[in-house]
Write an enzyme that holds these catalytic residues in place. Structure first.
Site, PDB file in Angstrom:
ATOM      1  N   ARG A 165       0.868  -1.173   0.000  1.00  0.00           N
ATOM      2  CA  ARG A 165       0.000   0.000   0.000  1.00  0.00           C
ATOM      3  C   ARG A 165       0.906   1.224   0.000  1.00  0.00           C
ATOM      4  NH1 ARG A 165      -2.110  -2.837   4.479  1.00  0.00           N
ATOM      5  NH2 ARG A 165      -3.732  -4.255   3.747  1.00  0.00           N
ATOM      6  N   ASP A 188      11.726  -3.224 -12.567  1.00  0.00           N
ATOM      7  CA  ASP A 188      10.349  -2.900 -12.982  1.00  0.00           C
ATOM      8  C   ASP A 188      10.334  -1.540 -13.674  1.00  0.00           C
ATOM      9  OD1 ASP A 188       7.592  -3.074 -13.237  1.00  0.00           O
ATOM     10  OD2 ASP A 188       7.165  -2.387 -11.205  1.00  0.00           O
TER      11      ASP A 188
END
Ligand code: AMP
Length: 236
Positions: free
Chosen positions: A26, A143
């Site tokens: 989160r 990424d």
């Protein structure tokens, strides 16, 4: 003691603004010691064995912090790490204010009428230089996408102020193959997010090649990975 600290962190997050609920973490926005802060909290994956999960989550947090610090030491812009709590797997990072993602910037530039190709190529050149510097430090991002690069608006400054974020899948490696795969991941993400920008991406690679001390072996590996990818998609 560690437990008490974690409780305090969780209480703090209870009052923070949730920005993103991802599959692994989160992301919150808050004020920490008076500073605009982004908090990234990794949470347990119920389907994994708890001991293995704890180990993996701890490793990801450590790797993220390590890569950010390594980049910053080399003069590559990444958020400042304010605080890390390994018990609750939280990283407190500088919020990059007045920024937009490179993804949004490219999309809006392509919608505008004037000079877009020249502007995009200038941005691509800067991206190539920064990624070359990161790879020369043996940091593999893991990424790379245009959403994981922020563009900080800095008045009339001629050079783009690019900030790399989200090192959650990063690691340290000197292998040209790992660097080639890093660029391949970016190429795939870049061309699918921004269709018909092959020339812009080529500019990025040219700039990478002329900026990195070890680019020859990396670009060779990138070509091999591309070829493997093409063969696989032909079979599939
Ligand atoms: P992440 O999961 O780390 O990719 O973060 C999700 C989103 O939060 C990003 O796409 C950014 O828009 C924003 N974000 C993450 N880190 C920062 C930061 N340090 N400063 C400003 N925005 C951020």
């Amino acid at each position: 003691m560690a437990e008490e600290k974690s409780m305090a962190v969780l209480e703090f997050l209870g009052k923070a603004e949730l920005l993103k609920q991802g599959a692994e973490a989160r992301v919150y926005r808050a004020h920490f010691l008076g500073k605009p802060t982004i908090v990234k909290q990794r949470f347990p994956k119920r389907y994994r064995h708890p001991t293995l999960d704890e180990k993996l989550t701890h490793r990801r947090t450590t790797q993220e912090v390590r890569s950010i610090l390594r980049c910053r030491k080399a003069g590559i812009s990444t958020p400042v790490v304010y605080f890390v709590d390994y018990a609750s797997h939280c990283i407190f990072l500088e919020e990059i204010l007045d920024s937009s993602t490179v993804r949004d910037h490219i999309a809006s530039t392509r919608k505008s009428d004037s000079c877009q190709q020249a502007e995009l190529e200038r941005l691509a050149e800067r991206m190539g230089q920064i990624l070359a510097k990161m790879h020369d430090e043996d940091v593999i991002h893991g990424d790379l996408t245009t959403s994981n690069m922020l563009l900080r608006r800095s008045g009339e400054q001629a050079e783009y102020n690019l900030v790399l974020i989200d090192f959650g899948l990063s690691y340290i490696s000197a292998l040209p193959e790992d660097k080639g795969v890093d660029l391949y991941v970016l190429e795939k993400a870049f061309l699918s997010t921004h269709p018909n920008t092959e020339e812009v991406f080529e500019k990025l690679l040219k700039s990478y090649a002329s900026s990195s001390k070890k680019s020859l072996a990396v670009i060779k590996k990138l070509d091999e990975v591309r070829l493997r990818g093409r063969k696989r998609s032909m079979v599939g």
